[in-house]
Design a protein around this motif. Sequence first.
Motif, PDB file in Angstrom:
ATOM      1  N   ALA A 139       0.821  -1.211   0.000  1.00  0.00           N
ATOM      2  CA  ALA A 139       0.000   0.000   0.000  1.00  0.00           C
ATOM      3  C   ALA A 139       0.858   1.265   0.000  1.00  0.00           C
ATOM      4  CB  ALA A 139      -0.932   0.000   1.215  1.00  0.00           C
ATOM      5  N   ARG A 140       2.020   1.255   0.691  1.00  0.00           N
ATOM      6  CA  ARG A 140       2.842   2.461   0.784  1.00  0.00           C
ATOM      7  C   ARG A 140       3.438   2.860  -0.565  1.00  0.00           C
ATOM      8  NH1 ARG A 140       5.375  -0.644   4.096  1.00  0.00           N
ATOM      9  NH2 ARG A 140       7.352  -0.180   3.037  1.00  0.00           N
ATOM     10  N   SER A 141       3.493   1.919  -1.517  1.00  0.00           N
ATOM     11  CA  SER A 141       4.099   2.223  -2.821  1.00  0.00           C
ATOM     12  C   SER A 141       3.134   2.902  -3.777  1.00  0.00           C
ATOM     13  CB  SER A 141       4.603   0.925  -3.463  1.00  0.00           C
ATOM     14  OG  SER A 141       3.512   0.080  -3.808  1.00  0.00           O
ATOM     15  N   LEU A 142       1.862   3.060  -3.397  1.00  0.00           N
ATOM     16  CA  LEU A 142       0.848   3.571  -4.310  1.00  0.00           C
ATOM     17  C   LEU A 142       0.761   5.095  -4.243  1.00  0.00           C
ATOM     18  CD1 LEU A 142      -1.943   0.953  -3.583  1.00  0.00           C
ATOM     19  CD2 LEU A 142      -0.292   0.946  -5.457  1.00  0.00           C
ATOM     20  N   ALA A 143       0.521   5.707  -5.413  1.00  0.00           N
ATOM     21  CA  ALA A 143       0.291   7.139  -5.488  1.00  0.00           C
ATOM     22  C   ALA A 143      -1.185   7.436  -5.287  1.00  0.00           C
ATOM     23  CB  ALA A 143       0.759   7.677  -6.838  1.00  0.00           C
ATOM     24  N   ASP A 144      -1.477   8.653  -4.870  1.00  0.00           N
ATOM     25  CA  ASP A 144      -2.861   9.027  -4.615  1.00  0.00           C
ATOM     26  C   ASP A 144      -3.674   8.966  -5.904  1.00  0.00           C
ATOM     27  OD1 ASP A 144      -4.956   9.937  -2.943  1.00  0.00           O
ATOM     28  OD2 ASP A 144      -4.729  11.946  -3.793  1.00  0.00           O
ATOM     29  N   GLY A 145      -4.810   8.256  -5.842  1.00  0.00           N
ATOM     30  CA  GLY A 145      -5.674   8.139  -6.994  1.00  0.00           C
ATOM     31  C   GLY A 145      -5.244   7.109  -8.011  1.00  0.00           C
ATOM     32  N   GLU A 146      -4.161   6.395  -7.743  1.00  0.00           N
ATOM     33  CA  GLU A 146      -3.659   5.404  -8.691  1.00  0.00           C
ATOM     34  C   GLU A 146      -4.575   4.185  -8.720  1.00  0.00           C
ATOM     35  OE1 GLU A 146       0.473   2.829  -9.472  1.00  0.00           O
ATOM     36  OE2 GLU A 146       0.227   4.084  -7.687  1.00  0.00           O
ATOM     37  N   ALA A 147      -4.788   3.647  -9.935  1.00  0.00           N
ATOM     38  CA  ALA A 147      -5.491   2.372 -10.051  1.00  0.00           C
ATOM     39  C   ALA A 147      -4.562   1.279  -9.557  1.00  0.00           C
ATOM     40  CB  ALA A 147      -5.892   2.117 -11.496  1.00  0.00           C
ATOM     41  N   THR A 148      -5.016   0.509  -8.582  1.00  0.00           N
ATOM     42  CA  THR A 148      -4.152  -0.462  -7.925  1.00  0.00           C
ATOM     43  C   THR A 148      -3.465  -1.367  -8.953  1.00  0.00           C
ATOM     44  OG1 THR A 148      -5.630  -0.472  -6.018  1.00  0.00           O
ATOM     45  CG2 THR A 148      -4.069  -2.275  -6.196  1.00  0.00           C
ATOM     46  N   PRO A 149      -2.128  -1.338  -9.029  1.00  0.00           N
ATOM     47  CA  PRO A 149      -1.405  -2.141 -10.029  1.00  0.00           C
ATOM     48  C   PRO A 149      -1.151  -3.559  -9.525  1.00  0.00           C
ATOM     49  CG  PRO A 149       0.143  -0.722  -8.870  1.00  0.00           C
ATOM     50  CD  PRO A 149      -1.224  -0.462  -8.276  1.00  0.00           C
ATOM     51  N   PHE A 150      -2.056  -4.454  -9.794  1.00  0.00           N
ATOM     52  CA  PHE A 150      -1.892  -5.838  -9.379  1.00  0.00           C
ATOM     53  C   PHE A 150      -0.749  -6.485 -10.157  1.00  0.00           C
ATOM     54  CE2 PHE A 150      -6.380  -4.805  -8.872  1.00  0.00           C
ATOM     55  CZ  PHE A 150      -6.630  -5.224  -7.575  1.00  0.00           C
ATOM     56  N   ALA A 151      -0.044  -7.395  -9.504  1.00  0.00           N
ATOM     57  CA  ALA A 151       0.854  -8.302 -10.213  1.00  0.00           C
ATOM     58  C   ALA A 151      -0.009  -9.458 -10.691  1.00  0.00           C
ATOM     59  CB  ALA A 151       1.964  -8.789  -9.297  1.00  0.00           C
ATOM     60  N   ARG A 152      -0.108  -9.630 -12.004  1.00  0.00           N
ATOM     61  CA  ARG A 152      -1.049 -10.609 -12.562  1.00  0.00           C
ATOM     62  C   ARG A 152      -0.308 -11.856 -13.019  1.00  0.00           C
ATOM     63  NH1 ARG A 152      -5.827  -7.831 -13.147  1.00  0.00           N
ATOM     64  NH2 ARG A 152      -5.623  -5.560 -13.120  1.00  0.00           N
ATOM     65  N   VAL A 153      -0.926 -13.001 -12.760  1.00  0.00           N
ATOM     66  CA  VAL A 153      -0.335 -14.277 -13.138  1.00  0.00           C
ATOM     67  C   VAL A 153      -1.283 -15.024 -14.060  1.00  0.00           C
ATOM     68  CG1 VAL A 153      -1.265 -15.443 -11.095  1.00  0.00           C
ATOM     69  CG2 VAL A 153       0.697 -16.418 -12.277  1.00  0.00           C
ATOM     70  N   PHE A 207       3.754 -27.600 -16.886  1.00  0.00           N
ATOM     71  CA  PHE A 207       3.090 -26.333 -16.597  1.00  0.00           C
ATOM     72  C   PHE A 207       3.901 -25.144 -17.126  1.00  0.00           C
ATOM     73  CE2 PHE A 207       5.721 -27.509 -12.972  1.00  0.00           C
ATOM     74  CZ  PHE A 207       6.455 -26.358 -12.736  1.00  0.00           C
ATOM     75  N   VAL A 208       3.199 -24.047 -17.357  1.00  0.00           N
ATOM     76  CA  VAL A 208       3.787 -22.761 -17.735  1.00  0.00           C
ATOM     77  C   VAL A 208       3.090 -21.681 -16.924  1.00  0.00           C
ATOM     78  CG1 VAL A 208       4.194 -21.078 -19.562  1.00  0.00           C
ATOM     79  CG2 VAL A 208       4.310 -23.527 -20.080  1.00  0.00           C
ATOM     80  N   THR A 209       3.865 -20.789 -16.315  1.00  0.00           N
ATOM     81  CA  THR A 209       3.309 -19.693 -15.523  1.00  0.00           C
ATOM     82  C   THR A 209       3.983 -18.397 -15.945  1.00  0.00           C
ATOM     83  OG1 THR A 209       2.917 -21.140 -13.623  1.00  0.00           O
ATOM     84  CG2 THR A 209       2.946 -18.778 -13.207  1.00  0.00           C
ATOM     85  N   ARG A 210       3.197 -17.357 -16.205  1.00  0.00           N
ATOM     86  CA  ARG A 210       3.728 -16.039 -16.562  1.00  0.00           C
ATOM     87  C   ARG A 210       3.255 -15.012 -15.546  1.00  0.00           C
ATOM     88  NH1 ARG A 210       5.810 -14.962 -21.643  1.00  0.00           N
ATOM     89  NH2 ARG A 210       5.964 -16.777 -23.035  1.00  0.00           N
ATOM     90  N   LEU A 211       4.179 -14.182 -15.081  1.00  0.00           N
ATOM     91  CA  LEU A 211       3.899 -13.183 -14.054  1.00  0.00           C
ATOM     92  C   LEU A 211       4.241 -11.800 -14.608  1.00  0.00           C
ATOM     93  CD1 LEU A 211       2.973 -12.860 -11.086  1.00  0.00           C
ATOM     94  CD2 LEU A 211       5.366 -13.081 -10.413  1.00  0.00           C
ATOM     95  N   SER A 212       3.307 -10.841 -14.473  1.00  0.00           N
ATOM     96  CA  SER A 212       3.487  -9.519 -15.075  1.00  0.00           C
ATOM     97  C   SER A 212       4.629  -8.737 -14.447  1.00  0.00           C
ATOM     98  CB  SER A 212       2.190  -8.720 -14.969  1.00  0.00           C
ATOM     99  OG  SER A 212       1.843  -8.499 -13.603  1.00  0.00           O
ATOM    100  N   GLU A 213       4.873  -8.935 -13.176  1.00  0.00           N
ATOM    101  CA  GLU A 213       6.035  -8.359 -12.501  1.00  0.00           C
ATOM    102  C   GLU A 213       6.368  -9.230 -11.313  1.00  0.00           C
ATOM    103  OE1 GLU A 213       4.276  -5.157  -9.339  1.00  0.00           O
ATOM    104  OE2 GLU A 213       4.612  -4.436 -11.374  1.00  0.00           O
ATOM    105  N   ASP A 214       7.648  -9.277 -10.953  1.00  0.00           N
ATOM    106  CA  ASP A 214       8.074 -10.167  -9.888  1.00  0.00           C
ATOM    107  C   ASP A 214       8.657  -9.363  -8.737  1.00  0.00           C
ATOM    108  OD1 ASP A 214       8.651 -12.701  -8.670  1.00  0.00           O
ATOM    109  OD2 ASP A 214       8.896 -13.535 -10.680  1.00  0.00           O
TER     110      ASP A 214
END
Length: 667
Positions: free
Chosen positions: A447-461, A482-489
């Motif tokens: 939560a501390r990394s978010l800017a005011d009004g920012e759309a919550t940037p989920f890490a998507r898998v 299996f194959v797994t892709r993660l938008s950010e790690d």
Amino acid sequence: MPLFIWVLFFAQSTPSPYDVTVVAPAPPRSASQSVRDREALRTAPHKTADDLLMVVPGMFVTHHGGEGKASQMFFRGFDAIHGQDIEVVAGGIPVNDVSNIHGQGYADLNFIPAEVVQQVRAQAGAYDPRQGDFAVAGSLHLRLGYAEPGVTAKAALGSFGTQRQFIAYHPPDTQDETFAAFEHYHTDGFGPARAAERASALSQAVWALPDGLKLRVLISSYAARFSSAGVLALSDVRSGAVDRFATYDPSQGGASSRSQALVELGEDRPGQRSGLSAYVVTHGMRLRQNFTGFLTDPNGDAQQQINDAVTAGSHAYFRKRVHLLAPQDTIELGLVARSDWITQSQKRLSSIDGRVTGDDVQAVVRANTLAAYLDAALHPSPRLTLRGGVRLNALGFTATDRGARAAGQSRSAQGLSAGPKATIDFRAWTDGHILLSYGEGFRSPQARSLADGEATPFARVRSGELGVRANGAWGNASVAGFVTRLSEDLVFDPRTTRNETVPASQRQGMALDLTWQHLDWLLATASGTFTRASFTRSDAQFSKGDLLPYVPQWVARADVLFRRDITVRAHALRAEFGTGLSLLMGRPLPYREWGHSIFLVDSALRVRYRAIGAGMSVWNVLNRDWYDGEFAFAARWQQNGAASVVPERFVTVGNPRAMLFEVSLFL
């Protein structure tokens, strides 16, 4: 939907015309989904519920921060650190912390005595609509229960001043889920700054009510204090400049606490099932650590992290049989709500006199999670089953700074994540199934990394799996790719002592699992997982194609339990010998280095005659020298030494051979 609406819904619902109640376990969502029950969990010795996770296929657990801190968990190609990539639920209550100061998803299971874990169900991937936040590598569900009727009293003594007391009560002629247990554990540790002490009390009761209703209540409380030896330079260990079990900074360590309560009401009628649960948790953590000595501050780089939180939440679901393609088709609707009130701080401390030299974080965080999911199981033909649905997750955060320069500054952010899930299950032969699974999940941000009004940037898998699964009287087996892709790690950074964002990544691998039950005298489980985890994008630190640091490529586990009953004076004397073998290989480190492999053997011998039992547990039977944590970074541990920016290898040292002798009374 408010809780009282669900209560009214339950009260007014009418019986379905169906007259069959299904109580069997839900079908698997993937070929690699695994269940380890009580027999498999007690094969080798385990000190805590964390240790029990070693039997989960594809998982390896280490305790580099000391006995009392949440363990580091590796699971099918992920270094989940302390839980950031694994959704952990115990007794129906989420364990992962939201926005923990030490690491997102922090999951401390030390509050659960190993004896009261009845079952561990592991779902690798994100293929089930019931999976929520942190289900990136997968989910773990711990079912609690205690089967031994009457009073159980255990006392144990062992190596390094270890003492343990365990008392439990399970009323005769009741379900295993009804029990009360107490545990106290103390150890001086196998070297300086490794002492630990914890106490836990946990009780659960289940009542059958009229009209197919069931009530479950769970209450527990826990407190712990632990020391941590921290890291040593590998060059110092190899040269003998320091003792293998020494510490550079004996002031490291911390404390943790957790108290919780849950109330769950379930209804089971022919053709339909529903449930409503509500819980509240208070939990706290204090941690002092130093990874880099005097590298950035002449007073020392020690940091103190404090995280205190109150969590309240609920889960409601309604499942009903509907004849769409076949009479056994089902549809389930579920709603999830969770709120977290968090206060946290991070201060820099002098390694010389302990005074505060810097104030990095002081914040109050409010997090709200609201989710709804729809799940369906359709049967187009007797051999084919289609399972799938979608989960919607809405997260809202508010973070208010209390630090000197930003005091009073408040920020809020909100976002929505949608995750489709689908499984095709084809019964290829009587006891064999081919399963193709796909799912999308997410990890919430700090939560501390978010800017005011920012759309919550989920890490998507996004995860996919194809495999074969077979079951029979002999046991079960599965093999899957299996194959797994993660938008950010996230990768651990020793300079900030936190997990920092790195580019997108991918995992590719194979998983094998086998359980074999032979009559009453032998139980064996074995699993092996290979995963190649690499970056799919580049940044200033990592390039596309680089292997993710700290993520092991090979993880294997085997457990074998031998049992024999001998009649002595018309009574049975039961003897059991169990052993567990764990292997971890191919652990890449930053700067293209490789960590050491780990091979451990733990064994236990237990005997019981009528009301008396005795046992001996041995960890690291071969007394191998091993490292439960390995890192590569720059540090300066001499206060007046020359500063260097050249990275070197640092390690935390794993335990030598340790024994524990136990006497038990069953009354």
